[in-house]
Design an enzyme around this catalytic site. Sequence first.
Site, PDB file in Angstrom:
ATOM      1  N   HIS A 201       0.798  -1.226   0.000  1.00 22.58           N
ATOM      2  CA  HIS A 201       0.000   0.000   0.000  1.00 22.58           C
ATOM      3  C   HIS A 201       0.832   1.277   0.000  1.00 22.58           C
ATOM      4  O   HIS A 201       0.274   2.350   0.210  1.00 22.58           O
ATOM      5  CB  HIS A 201      -0.913   0.031   1.232  1.00 22.58           C
TER       6      HIS A 201
ATOM      7  N   LYS B 201      -9.539  13.321   4.071  1.00 26.78           N
ATOM      8  CA  LYS B 201      -8.594  12.204   4.124  1.00 26.78           C
ATOM      9  C   LYS B 201      -7.640  12.437   5.280  1.00 26.78           C
ATOM     10  O   LYS B 201      -7.639  13.513   5.890  1.00 26.78           O
ATOM     11  CB  LYS B 201      -7.821  12.096   2.813  1.00 26.78           C
ATOM     12  N   ARG B 202      -6.846  11.426   5.572  1.00 26.76           N
ATOM     13  CA  ARG B 202      -5.843  11.542   6.628  1.00 26.76           C
ATOM     14  C   ARG B 202      -4.963  12.776   6.388  1.00 26.76           C
ATOM     15  O   ARG B 202      -4.628  13.097   5.259  1.00 26.76           O
ATOM     16  CB  ARG B 202      -4.999  10.264   6.634  1.00 26.76           C
TER      17      ARG B 202
ATOM     18  N   LYS C 110      -0.164  14.419   1.306  1.00 23.91           N
ATOM     19  CA  LYS C 110      -1.510  14.643   0.774  1.00 23.91           C
ATOM     20  C   LYS C 110      -1.768  16.124   0.498  1.00 23.91           C
ATOM     21  O   LYS C 110      -2.751  16.478  -0.150  1.00 23.91           O
ATOM     22  CB  LYS C 110      -2.555  14.054   1.726  1.00 23.91           C
TER      23      LYS C 110
ATOM     24  N   THR D  17      -8.986   5.729  -2.241  1.00 22.16           N
ATOM     25  CA  THR D  17     -10.357   5.287  -2.534  1.00 22.16           C
ATOM     26  C   THR D  17     -11.349   6.423  -2.322  1.00 22.16           C
ATOM     27  O   THR D  17     -12.454   6.376  -2.846  1.00 22.16           O
ATOM     28  CB  THR D  17     -10.762   4.090  -1.648  1.00 22.16           C
TER      29      THR D  17
ATOM     30  N   LYS E  75     -14.991   7.257  -4.209  1.00 21.12           N
ATOM     31  CA  LYS E  75     -16.261   7.495  -3.513  1.00 21.12           C
ATOM     32  C   LYS E  75     -16.860   8.843  -3.930  1.00 21.12           C
ATOM     33  O   LYS E  75     -18.070   8.953  -4.151  1.00 21.12           O
ATOM     34  CB  LYS E  75     -16.028   7.468  -2.003  1.00 21.12           C
TER      35      LYS E  75
END
Length: 838
Positions: A371, A562-563, A568, A670, A674
């Site tokens: 991952h 998200k985290r 990110k 993901t 979504k």
Amino acid sequence: MLKATEPDPQPFPLEQPRHFDVASFKQEVLHRMIREVGRDPSYCTKQDWFYALALVLRETLSVERVNSWRRNFTQQAKWVYYLSMELLPGRMLRAFLDAQGLLDICREAMRELGVNLDELWEFEAEPALGNGGLGRLAACILESMATFNYAGLGYSIRYQFGMFRQKIENGEQVEQPENWLQNESPWEFARPYATYRVQFGGRVAAVRDERGEGYHWLDTADVIAMAHDLPVMGLAAETISAVRLWSAKATKEFDLNYFNKGDYLDAMEDKSVTETLSSVLYPSDATSSGRELRLKQEYFLVSASLQDIFSRHAHTYAEFDLLPDRIAIQLNDTHPVLAIPEMMRLLVDIHRLDWDRAWEITVRIFSFTNHTLLSEALETWTVELMERLLPRHLQIIYEINARLLRAVGHESPGDMDLVRRMSLIEENAPRSVRMAHLAITGSHKVNGVSKLHTELMRRTLFRDFDRFFPGRIIPITNGISPRTWLLEANPPLAQLITSRISDTWMRDLAKLTALVPFIEDQEFRSQFASVKQANKIALAGVIRQRLGIAVEPESMFDMQVKRIHEYKRQVLNLLHAITRYNHIRSGAGADSAHRTIIFSGKAAPGYVMAKLIIHLIHSVADVINHDPVVGTRLKIAFVPNYDVGTAQELIPAADLSEQISTVGTEASGTGNMKLALNGALTIGTHDGANDEIAAAVGRENAFMFGRDYDETEEFRRHYDPYAVYESNADLKQALDMIAGGYFSPANRTLFAPIVDSLLRFGDHYLVLADFAPYVACQATVDAAFRDRDQWTRKSILNTANIGVFSIDRAVRQYADEIWNVHPIHINQPGLPAAIALP
């Protein structure tokens, strides 16, 4: 190995699940309220109604669970066991009602009882057993396997507290315990017969007996693993599988000698210390005790799960050579990779198979999902810690390594650098075991989670392994469950879609392409836009109620959920927000669309920079949201405690999906899938699965910016972030405002570490490098949003063409390309002579 006591079940006839109408359902709820909850329906609470309702559904789960188990053994199914340190199934009441087609019946029955069903959801505690995408992927895969009738079982840990509950105090993240077991879960099934002894420490002794030479692991400190099953329901409830969660129990619960001496704390010490093993998800690895506890957790999961698997196999089959034909074990990331040496220990030490035979069986059984592309995120454990906690496993890893490096040497004689790179042991101090190397060596298949991710695995981190084991590393792009992320999360959109193309999309998300012709249907476009607007109005109410921020539902809902992590790049989003703010104040942003920028996500408790980013978001939001010049043209909201339930509130309302990670850092994602499924348009980099999504929905229906991977790596060679800062007036102004205390007047240097990471320490994640193309792309987004009808067309095309990212497609790939399994036939009768208990 301690084998669980599992008496042979009697071949009683199968029981059929009950079918309800409103009247019978209402009567059953009343029955459960009185006889099992033990309350008078005239005086009970909403929480009592929740438990009574859950107990009705629990009966159906129980019946179908037994039926599913019997079918699996009747047809001699090959089982798939999914090992994951994380699991995020979300709240189950709504999911189970949807799966059984009982939602409308239940809603009416509860209405007749004077209860609003929508007011009961909040009484269910969400199992807080994961941190993000890893746990959500595990839940989606298991749900899809049940929907398509594969024989499967998940394994994880029954963390008492799980992931923390995030609160925001004075703009800062504060972690609070998330005790999801504080109130008894109506879904759990205790399995007292499934208890196993897990060993730690001790010493290894070579022995010779009637079976030949072997090894004994002696003088260990033991822990008992006790099982609880959490059901997993497929669509239509045809198959019920489960996740088996392990709790740690002391071998000696209470020391009466200490108690009799008055040492009451010491009397309970062994119990308290032991049970910390299953107390908290991911203890901090900042301390030696935290690292030790984390390694213990990983082996605890692995040891208990493999003993359980062996027990079930031995109950039905006598030969271990049949194991690869009867079971497949998927390792979700590196956390459960100790399963490989543990399998070898069980086969070689306990059952005395010769090494080569045991290794062939092991490799054929295991497969591994990677991952990450971040080398610093690849798990390693020091040799010193392994030797102290798992001495026999370290010996086995040394032997695996010796045989691997011997084969490498035969293939590439004299290439000592290749030997060093492929070794399972990192020789630089401190000497460490490379868990990803062990996983690739001990698995017959290794999959990346997007095409780009897999390509980069082959080209970079695992290049040598890809050459040595050709064909072992394959791509299986992640997917999402349409039942969870459309049917459950966005019922109005699900109903609209079903009214036009039937409900076949619930099992085959590719059927959504039948919506494409409807983009020319003005009525459908209007209905689709109305659903989105209603979702935005509902979310605006949530934001106002929880945060006290009034946002405009007509504005663009621009969402990054998200985290929180530097790669990110929430900071890039924030720099753009500050630039918009400056343009509004100067009058230069008169034509820009009104925006509500919504953040949500947790920072790891020990990740100081990520927590500072959360603080910066709140500080910027506080200034912008209260500036009368800005008004409703720009708002920023941070919704705390991001979990599955929160995601299901947020995602259906999104107009724009922020997928802006640095190229080469996000394996797949993901959340991007979504959001697109629910009609959000993506603004994204060429990272993870973003390009695959853009290709599927049409590149004209997404907003991509920046360099590709090769261009990015070339750019890094001569990148000067300070030169970029000096050359871009908007960027310089935004950074100077942060650095100068504009958003933190009481502590002007509060956010200096963020600015320093960008200007002084190299801007590793290329935030400044991508600022200009990101802002330019956002201008394109503004222009597109002004034409609402055209935006709705693009939104419909995102929903219609996202079907390839269904988890069902991914599970079929796993089944065909890795596990070699087939679905169970639902209507096939029969009962085997002996089956293992669930």
